[in-house]
Design an enzyme around this catalytic site. Structure first.
Site, PDB file in Angstrom:
ATOM      1  N   SER A 119      62.982 -75.573 -11.430  1.00 35.15           N
ATOM      2  CA  SER A 119      62.062 -75.432 -12.707  1.00 35.15           C
ATOM      3  C   SER A 119      62.660 -75.475 -14.029  1.00 35.15           C
ATOM      4  O   SER A 119      61.881 -75.602 -14.994  1.00 35.15           O
ATOM      5  CB  SER A 119      61.072 -74.204 -12.457  1.00 35.15           C
ATOM      6  OG  SER A 119      62.093 -73.083 -12.177  1.00 35.15           O
ATOM      7  N   HIS A 140      59.987 -81.894 -10.386  1.00 32.53           N
ATOM      8  CA  HIS A 140      59.321 -80.729 -10.527  1.00 32.53           C
ATOM      9  C   HIS A 140      58.105 -80.562 -10.022  1.00 32.53           C
ATOM     10  O   HIS A 140      57.121 -80.969 -11.029  1.00 32.53           O
ATOM     11  CB  HIS A 140      59.759 -80.253 -12.002  1.00 32.53           C
ATOM     12  CG  HIS A 140      59.149 -78.717 -12.162  1.00 32.53           C
ATOM     13  ND1 HIS A 140      58.752 -78.296 -13.290  1.00 32.53           N
ATOM     14  CD2 HIS A 140      59.261 -77.616 -11.331  1.00 32.53           C
ATOM     15  CE1 HIS A 140      58.564 -77.079 -13.296  1.00 32.53           C
ATOM     16  NE2 HIS A 140      58.878 -76.623 -12.208  1.00 32.53           N
ATOM     17  N   GLU A 152      56.855 -83.305 -12.656  1.00 30.89           N
ATOM     18  CA  GLU A 152      57.576 -83.625 -13.800  1.00 30.89           C
ATOM     19  C   GLU A 152      58.897 -84.396 -13.398  1.00 30.89           C
ATOM     20  O   GLU A 152      59.405 -83.939 -12.224  1.00 30.89           O
ATOM     21  CB  GLU A 152      58.234 -82.718 -14.547  1.00 30.89           C
ATOM     22  CG  GLU A 152      57.455 -82.268 -15.656  1.00 30.89           C
ATOM     23  CD  GLU A 152      58.056 -80.782 -16.367  1.00 30.89           C
ATOM     24  OE1 GLU A 152      58.409 -80.893 -17.496  1.00 30.89           O
ATOM     25  OE2 GLU A 152      58.384 -79.853 -15.905  1.00 30.89           O
ATOM     26  N   ASN A 190      57.839 -75.579 -18.523  1.00 34.81           N
ATOM     27  CA  ASN A 190      58.285 -74.434 -18.319  1.00 34.81           C
ATOM     28  C   ASN A 190      58.715 -74.046 -19.837  1.00 34.81           C
ATOM     29  O   ASN A 190      58.572 -72.938 -20.257  1.00 34.81           O
ATOM     30  CB  ASN A 190      59.222 -73.849 -17.462  1.00 34.81           C
ATOM     31  CG  ASN A 190      58.377 -73.748 -16.325  1.00 34.81           C
ATOM     32  OD1 ASN A 190      57.587 -73.145 -15.905  1.00 34.81           O
ATOM     33  ND2 ASN A 190      59.478 -74.046 -15.269  1.00 34.81           N
TER      34      ASN A 190
HETATM   35  N1  CAA Z   1      47.903 -73.962  -1.140  1.00 33.50           N
HETATM   36  C1  CAA Z   1      46.798 -74.692  -0.777  1.00 33.50           C
HETATM   37  N2  CAA Z   1      45.600 -75.135  -1.404  1.00 33.50           N
HETATM   38  C2  CAA Z   1      45.298 -73.994  -2.185  1.00 33.50           C
HETATM   39  C3  CAA Z   1      46.151 -72.743  -2.717  1.00 33.50           C
HETATM   40  C4  CAA Z   1      47.530 -72.971  -2.040  1.00 33.50           C
HETATM   41  N3  CAA Z   1      48.285 -72.054  -2.436  1.00 33.50           N
HETATM   42  N4  CAA Z   1      45.617 -71.966  -3.674  1.00 33.50           N
HETATM   43  C5  CAA Z   1      44.214 -72.540  -3.826  1.00 33.50           C
HETATM   44  N5  CAA Z   1      44.310 -73.801  -3.019  1.00 33.50           N
HETATM   45  C6  CAA Z   1      42.951 -74.649  -3.227  1.00 33.50           C
HETATM   46  C7  CAA Z   1      41.957 -73.881  -2.333  1.00 33.50           C
HETATM   47  O1  CAA Z   1      41.588 -73.988  -1.063  1.00 33.50           O
HETATM   48  C8  CAA Z   1      40.408 -74.680  -3.017  1.00 33.50           C
HETATM   49  O2  CAA Z   1      40.361 -75.862  -2.380  1.00 33.50           O
HETATM   50  P1  CAA Z   1      39.083 -76.674  -2.135  1.00 33.50           P
HETATM   51  O3  CAA Z   1      38.104 -76.176  -3.215  1.00 33.50           O
HETATM   52  O4  CAA Z   1      39.142 -77.892  -1.933  1.00 33.50           O
HETATM   53  O5  CAA Z   1      38.653 -75.581  -1.002  1.00 33.50           O
HETATM   54  C9  CAA Z   1      41.206 -74.939  -4.432  1.00 33.50           C
HETATM   55  O6  CAA Z   1      42.474 -74.921  -4.436  1.00 33.50           O
HETATM   56  C10 CAA Z   1      40.650 -73.989  -5.565  1.00 33.50           C
HETATM   57  O7  CAA Z   1      41.095 -72.620  -4.885  1.00 33.50           O
HETATM   58  P2  CAA Z   1      40.206 -71.425  -5.424  1.00 33.50           P
HETATM   59  O8  CAA Z   1      38.515 -71.672  -5.331  1.00 33.50           O
HETATM   60  O9  CAA Z   1      40.533 -70.289  -4.415  1.00 33.50           O
HETATM   61  O10 CAA Z   1      40.696 -70.758  -6.538  1.00 33.50           O
HETATM   62  P3  CAA Z   1      40.544 -71.558  -8.082  1.00 33.50           P
HETATM   63  O11 CAA Z   1      39.673 -72.231  -8.205  1.00 33.50           O
HETATM   64  O12 CAA Z   1      40.944 -70.195  -9.097  1.00 33.50           O
HETATM   65  O13 CAA Z   1      41.983 -72.361  -7.893  1.00 33.50           O
HETATM   66  C11 CAA Z   1      44.116 -72.398  -8.516  1.00 33.50           C
HETATM   67  C12 CAA Z   1      43.077 -71.780  -7.582  1.00 33.50           C
HETATM   68  C13 CAA Z   1      44.220 -73.858  -8.202  1.00 33.50           C
HETATM   69  C14 CAA Z   1      45.371 -71.810  -8.199  1.00 33.50           C
HETATM   70  C15 CAA Z   1      43.866 -72.361 -10.058  1.00 33.50           C
HETATM   71  O14 CAA Z   1      43.554 -70.732 -10.264  1.00 33.50           O
HETATM   72  C16 CAA Z   1      44.900 -72.891 -10.917  1.00 33.50           C
HETATM   73  O15 CAA Z   1      44.719 -74.072 -11.360  1.00 33.50           O
HETATM   74  N6  CAA Z   1      45.616 -71.914 -11.560  1.00 33.50           N
HETATM   75  C17 CAA Z   1      46.775 -72.356 -12.466  1.00 33.50           C
HETATM   76  C18 CAA Z   1      47.782 -73.001 -11.598  1.00 33.50           C
HETATM   77  C19 CAA Z   1      49.008 -73.242 -12.553  1.00 33.50           C
HETATM   78  O16 CAA Z   1      49.014 -73.023 -13.466  1.00 33.50           O
HETATM   79  N7  CAA Z   1      50.280 -73.663 -11.804  1.00 33.50           N
HETATM   80  C20 CAA Z   1      51.469 -74.000 -12.383  1.00 33.50           C
HETATM   81  C21 CAA Z   1      52.226 -72.833 -12.231  1.00 33.50           C
HETATM   82  S1  CAA Z   1      53.728 -73.268 -13.135  1.00 33.50           S
HETATM   83  C22 CAA Z   1      54.628 -73.808 -12.036  1.00 33.50           C
HETATM   84  O17 CAA Z   1      54.410 -74.283 -10.899  1.00 33.50           O
HETATM   85  C23 CAA Z   1      55.767 -74.251 -12.657  1.00 33.50           C
HETATM   86  C24 CAA Z   1      57.065 -73.485 -12.708  1.00 33.50           C
HETATM   87  O18 CAA Z   1      58.225 -73.956 -12.636  1.00 33.50           O
HETATM   88  C25 CAA Z   1      56.908 -71.940 -12.452  1.00 33.50           C
END
Ligand code: CAA
Length: 283
Positions: A119, A140, A152, A190
């Site tokens: 990351s 990434h 990325e 990040n």
């Molecule tokens: N694995 C697989 N599918 C998942 C999941 C997981 N861990 N978490 C959620 N989902 C799916 C759910 O099954 C659902 O799918 P359907 O609608 O098709 O059934 C969908 O995602 C939406 O989930 P929820 O309705 O439960 O919840 P939500 O609408 O809040 O979505 C989320 C969850 C997609 C995580 C959303 O909250 C989100 O986009 N959050 C921000 C995520 C983000 O910013 N990620 C980047 C993090 S930084 C990074 O990764 C880089 C790094 O290096 C640190």
């Protein structure tokens, strides 16, 4: 060069997600980790995700079984001897990563591309541990991998254009969107995200607002799906601290100084969702 066989190293949150999307796209995937119980846990998560797809009518049971047949468990790095691409998603530790890449360089076929899901660690430095730096690249993925569309793609100093092209094309076959980025600390995702999260922690630390208020402001005010403190818990506070330290050290600029409250939580073992407690408490 055509990618057909992939090895994913690390069966944790990121590795299992990467293995899942590769297997769903029809690649033969070897999922590797140090212990078979780690691999089994990763395969269990994949199984659960695929079952949810079946329940929601997005996939038939037969298609699910086909995806599972594309996955082979492994605890031996020697299994990289027949693959075209390795995607490493082990822990974020330069010493461990360079050790893995040096070993892979010996084991993987000469044509194989070695990618890291790091990351924020420098791809150029990871590549220097091998005799094929032109075939080393960053891929990434974002968490949760099956849901998030971005990958990325990070060019190291020596990454060859053909290698970049193969990986860009391969990423598209995963139904993801590749975005080209150069090798600087934190890349783009990040470098922009973590200072925002760190600043949110400072606003809590300085008593500007409560944690719920800070998250509410960013969710409702900026249309973010999660508030920054919830997102930090979701990513893992240890990972957030590690990335801030990488930015701080890499740029030598005080604007990346990790908030003392973040350090304190990590020292307490409050690492977020995975340990049941971070800024919030999880049952
Ligand atoms: N694995 C697989 N599918 C998942 C999941 C997981 N861990 N978490 C959620 N989902 C799916 C759910 O099954 C659902 O799918 P359907 O609608 O098709 O059934 C969908 O995602 C939406 O989930 P929820 O309705 O439960 O919840 P939500 O609408 O809040 O979505 C989320 C969850 C997609 C995580 C959303 O909250 C989100 O986009 N959050 C921000 C995520 C983000 O910013 N990620 C980047 C993090 S930084 C990074 O990764 C880089 C790094 O290096 C640190």
């Amino acid at each position: 060069m055509k990618v057909e066989k992939v090895m994913v190293i690390g069966a944790g949150q990121m590795g299992s997600g990467i293995a899942q999307v590769c297997a769903q796209a029809g690649y033969k995937v070897i999922l590797n980790d140090l212990k078979s119980e780690f691999v089994e846990r990763g395969l269990g998560v994949i199984n659960k995700n695929l079952s949810r797809n079946v329940d929601k009518g997005r996939m038939t049971e037969e298609q699910k079984q086909e995806v599972l047949r594309n996955l082979t468990p492994s605890t031996d790095l020697q299994d990289a001897s027949g693959v075209d691409l390795v995607i490493e998603a082990a822990v974020e530790n330069m010493e461990i990563k360079t050790k893995i890449f040096a070993q892979l360089d010996e084991i993987a076929p000469a044509h194989a591309i070695l990618a890291s899901n790091t990351s924020s660690l420098p791809i150029t430095e990871i590549a220097a541990a091998t005799k094929r730096p032109e075939k080393v690249i960053g891929m990434h993925f974002m968490n949760p991998v099956p849901v998030m569309r971005l990958v990325e793609i990070i060019r190291g100093l020596a990454t060859a254009d053909e290698v970049y092209q193969v990986i860009e094309d391969m990423t598209k076959t995963l139904s993801k969107v590749p975005v080209e980025v150069n090798d600087f600390p934190g890349f783009v995702a990040n470098r922009v995200l973590m200072p925002m999260i760190n600043e949110a922690i400072y606003t809590l630390y300085e008593g500007v607002a409560t944690k719920d208020a800070i998250d509410e402001v960013m969710k409702l005010g900026m249309n973010h799906p999660m508030g920054p403190l919830t997102l930090a818990d979701f990513i893992g506070l240890d990972t957030c601290l590690y990335i801030m330290e990488t930015l701080h050290e890499g740029f030598g600029d005080d604007k990346y100084r990790p908030c003392p409250l973040l350090r304190k939580y990590v020292k307490a073992g409050w690492l977020g969702k995975k340990t049941g407690r971070g800024f919030y408490v999880y049952e």
